[in-house]
Design a protein around this motif. Structure first.
Motif, short mmCIF file in Angstrom:
data_model
loop_
_atom_site.label_atom_id
_atom_site.label_comp_id
_atom_site.label_asym_id
_atom_site.label_seq_id
_atom_site.Cartn_x
_atom_site.Cartn_y
_atom_site.Cartn_z
N GLY A 63 7.59 -18.06 35.63
CA GLY A 63 7.05 -16.71 35.74
C GLY A 63 6.86 -15.99 34.41
O GLY A 63 6.49 -14.80 34.41
N ARG A 64 7.08 -16.67 33.30
CA ARG A 64 6.98 -16.02 32.00
C ARG A 64 5.54 -16.02 31.50
O ARG A 64 4.73 -16.89 31.84
CB ARG A 64 7.88 -16.71 30.99
CG ARG A 64 9.36 -16.63 31.34
CD ARG A 64 10.22 -17.26 30.27
NE ARG A 64 10.24 -16.48 29.04
CZ ARG A 64 10.85 -16.86 27.92
NH1 ARG A 64 11.47 -18.02 27.88
NH2 ARG A 64 10.83 -16.11 26.86
N TRP A 65 5.24 -15.03 30.65
CA TRP A 65 3.91 -14.92 30.05
C TRP A 65 3.84 -15.82 28.81
O TRP A 65 4.85 -16.07 28.16
CB TRP A 65 3.62 -13.47 29.65
CG TRP A 65 3.75 -12.49 30.76
CD1 TRP A 65 4.76 -11.61 30.97
CD2 TRP A 65 2.83 -12.30 31.85
NE1 TRP A 65 4.56 -10.88 32.10
CE2 TRP A 65 3.37 -11.28 32.67
CE3 TRP A 65 1.62 -12.89 32.21
CZ2 TRP A 65 2.72 -10.85 33.82
CZ3 TRP A 65 0.97 -12.47 33.36
CH2 TRP A 65 1.52 -11.46 34.14
N PRO A 66 2.67 -16.30 28.48
CA PRO A 66 2.54 -17.16 27.29
C PRO A 66 3.14 -16.55 26.04
O PRO A 66 3.73 -17.26 25.21
CB PRO A 66 1.02 -17.34 27.18
CG PRO A 66 0.54 -17.27 28.59
CD PRO A 66 1.40 -16.21 29.23
N ARG A 67 2.99 -15.23 25.86
CA ARG A 67 3.50 -14.60 24.63
C ARG A 67 5.03 -14.67 24.53
O ARG A 67 5.59 -14.51 23.44
CB ARG A 67 3.07 -13.13 24.59
CG ARG A 67 3.65 -12.26 25.70
CD ARG A 67 3.28 -10.79 25.54
NE ARG A 67 3.81 -9.97 26.62
CZ ARG A 67 3.18 -9.73 27.76
NH1 ARG A 67 1.98 -10.24 27.97
NH2 ARG A 67 3.73 -8.98 28.68
#
Length: 259
Positions: free
Chosen positions: A122-126
């Motif tokens: 669920g994490r964003w690429p950044r």
């Protein structure tokens, strides 16, 4: 089988990037393309991916001509190229919109687990490290079960420890899906660690110059005598590929200092 039949590429300005590439890659074989700058490695990968058109020759996969982007061909770039507005799992599943939701979720979860990112779905690429982003890119390429996977120096920007870790994840996924793999690399040790064959190219224009079989058992020990011998063979072939033809003919084989 992937067949490159007398493939050539000349750009609009007259630059001859590739000349008469003839290469057959067996099903599930891993072939490393290696050579000096300007020998057309990335151009060759773009042609196989259908992102560019050859000036002469043809590409076929199991008898089917490839003349544009093909659903059976996956590509991993040097940079992860993740969509920043999608989570890791959404990036992996981006090309699976036609599948039922349950199957898509299952395949994405499995792919992320195989690259060690199940807890980061669920994490964003950044919020991911460079190595984690490249793992997402690899999972995205494998989740569609490609028949051919093209890798354009996907680990070149990573440190040695992260690179070795990703080699393991890549081979684990390859063992499951068993696609044909073409990987472009400047790293001789990477070719020895991953490939069944190293194909050495020579520049201006790009041509195939030599082939070094790498029949080493997996997992491979980079410090074994067989690995070190294969490394020397590739370095010698690279050294010869960068010499003019007359110098190549006059110079006996020796261990190369390619870098």
């Amino acid at each position: 089988m992937l067949i490159l039949d007398r493939l050539s590429k000349t750009y609009a300005d007259g630059t001859r990037a590739l000349d008469g590439i003839a290469l057959s890659v067996e099903k599930s074989e891993i072939v490393a393309l290696i050579g000096g700058s300007g020998c057309g490695k990335t151009t060759l990968l773009r042609l196989v991916a259908g992102l560019d058109r050859a000036s002469e020759g043809a590409i076929s996969l199991d008898g089917e001509t490839i003349a544009g982007p093909h659903p059976g061909v996956g590509l991993v770039f040097q940079e992860p190229r993740l969509l920043p507005w999608l989570t890791a799992s959404e990036n992996v599943g981006f090309g699976l919109a036609d599948l039922p939701k349950a199957e898509r979720r299952e395949r994405v979860a499995h792919a992320l687990d195989r690259v060690g990112l199940a807890e980061h779905a669920g994490r964003w690429p950044r919020d991911l490290s460079g190595g984690q982003q490249q793992r997402v890119a690899i999972a995205r390429a494998f989740v569609a079960n490609p028949r051919v996977l093209l890798l354009d120096e996907p680990f070149s920007a990573l440190d040695a420890f992260t690179r070795k870790d990703l080699h393991g994840h890549l081979l684990a996924l390859w063992e499951e899906v068993r696609p044909t793999v073409l990987i472009v690399t400047h790293d001789v040790s990477e070719a020895v660690a991953l490939a069944d064959r190293a194909v050495v190219m020579r520049p201006k224009p790009g041509r195939l110059d030599d082939t070094i079989p790498l029949p080493l058992p997996r997992p491979r020990n980079p410090t074994s005598t067989r690995s070190e011998t294969a490394t020397r063979q590739i370095l010698t072939a690279l050294d010869r590929s960068l010499k003019p033809r007359r110098a190549r003919d006059d110079t006996p084989g020796e261990a190369a200092l390619w870098w």
